[in-house]
Design an enzyme around this catalytic site. Structure first.
Site: not given
Ligand code: PEP
Length: 248
Positions: A232-233, A96, A11, A94
Site C-alpha cells: 500500500g503506502g 477496506e 495505490w 480488500h
Molecule cells: C494494503 O492495503 O494492501 C496494504 C498492504 O497497505 P500498507 O502497505 O500501506 O500497509
C-alpha cells in the site's frame, strides 16, 4: 515447486492525474532490468489508460470489480470492461472494501466468479482483525474467508487465484506481522488450499500485505510460503516500491 513471485502496488484512492503520471513515468524509467518477479500496479481505475500508456513494462490491475455482469449499476465497473482494457489482475476482498463498502464473503465470491469468467486473475485478500488475533482466532477467520470466497469454483479456477494475506492490524499502521507470524499463516493458507485442490496448491502465489517496506521485504520474501507482497503506502514512492520488488 516453482510458483510466480509477485509484487503488487495498491495505490488506493490517492494521487491526482499529474501525480499519478509522475509516478508512472518514474516507475517506467527505473523498471528493473533483472527482474525476479512480476510487478503489478493497481492505480485508481480512472488512471488505467494512463498506466497502460506510460508504464507498459508493468502489469496493471484494478482495485475492485462489480459482482454484476453489466447494466444499470451506476458507478460500477464490470469484469468484462476490465478484460476489454487488457487488464490482467484485480484485487478482491480488500479489508477496506469489507470494512467500509459492505463487501461480504458472498459478494466477494460473486466478484471472483465474474473475474474468472472474464479471464482476469483475482488477487484475493484475506486477514484477521486485531481483536481476532488477540483472541487466537486468526486461523479460523482466514479459513472461513477463503472457504466462503471459493464456494462453487472449480479446482482449475482455484489454481488461478493469487492470495494476499493482509492482517488488518498491519495495514497502514506501520506494524508489520513478524516473519514468523506471516510464514505460519501462509503455510496454513496453503494447507487449506491443499485440502481443496491437492498438490496444485503449491502453484498458488500467496502474497503478504501490511506495512511491507524495503526494510522488511527481504526477510519476509525469504520465507518458503511468502511469494511476494501487496504493497500500500510504499507503492506510492517509486524507489521504495521498486526496492521491494527487488527483494527476492
Ligand atoms: C494494503 O492495503 O494492501 C496494504 C498492504 O497497505 P500498507 O502497505 O500501506 O500497509
Amino acid at each position: 515447486m516453482m510458483r510466480k513471485k509477485i509484487v503488487a502496488g495498491n495505490w488506493k484512492m490517492n494521487l491526482s492525474k499529474d501525480e499519478a503520471l509522475t509516478l508512472l513515468k518514474e516507475l517506467q524509467a527505473n523498471f528493473p532490468s533483472q527482474n525476479q518477479c512480476e510487478i503489478i500496479l493497481c492505480p485508481p481505475s480512472i488512471y488505467t489508460e494512463l498506466a497502460l500508456q506510460n508504464a507498459n513494462s508493468f502489469n496493471i490491475g484494478l482495485q475492485n470489480v462489480s459482482d454484476k455482469e453489466n447494466g444499470a449499476f451506476t458507478g460500477e465497473i464490470s469484469a468484462s470492461m476490465i478484460q476489454s482494457m487488457n487488464v490482467e489482475y484485480c484485487i478482491v476482498g480488500h479489508s477496506e472494501r469489507r470494512q467500509y463498502f459492505g463487501d461480504t464473503d458472498t459478494i466477494i465470491n460473486s466478484k471472483l466468479k465474474q473475474l474468472l469468467k472474464h479471464n482476469i486473475t483475482p488477487i484475493l485478500c484475506c486477514g484477521e482483525l486485531l481483536e481476532e488475533r488477540e483472541a487466537g482466532r486468526q486461523n479460523e477467520v482466514v479459513q472461513n474467508q477463503i472457504e466462503k470466497a471459493i464456494v462453487g469454483l472449480s479446482n482449475a479456477e482455484i489454481e488461478k487465484l493469487v492470495i494476499a494475506y493482509e492482517p488488518v492490524w498491519a495495514i497502514g499502521t506501520g506494524k508489520t506481522a513478524s516473519t514468523h507470524q506471516a510464514q505460519e499463516m501462509h503455510a496454513f493458507i496453503r494447507s487449506i488450499l491443499n485440502s481443496k485442490i491437492g498438490d496444485a496448491s503449491n502453484k498458488i502465489s500467496i502474497l503478504y500485505g501490511g506495512s511491507c517496506k524495503p526494510e522488511n521485504a527481504k526477510e519476509l520474501f525469504d520465507s518458503p510460503d511468502i511469494d511476494g507482497g501487496l504493497i500500500g503506502g510504499a507503492a506510492l514512492n517509486a524507489n521504495s516500491f521498486l526496492q521491494i520488488a527487488q527483494s527476492f
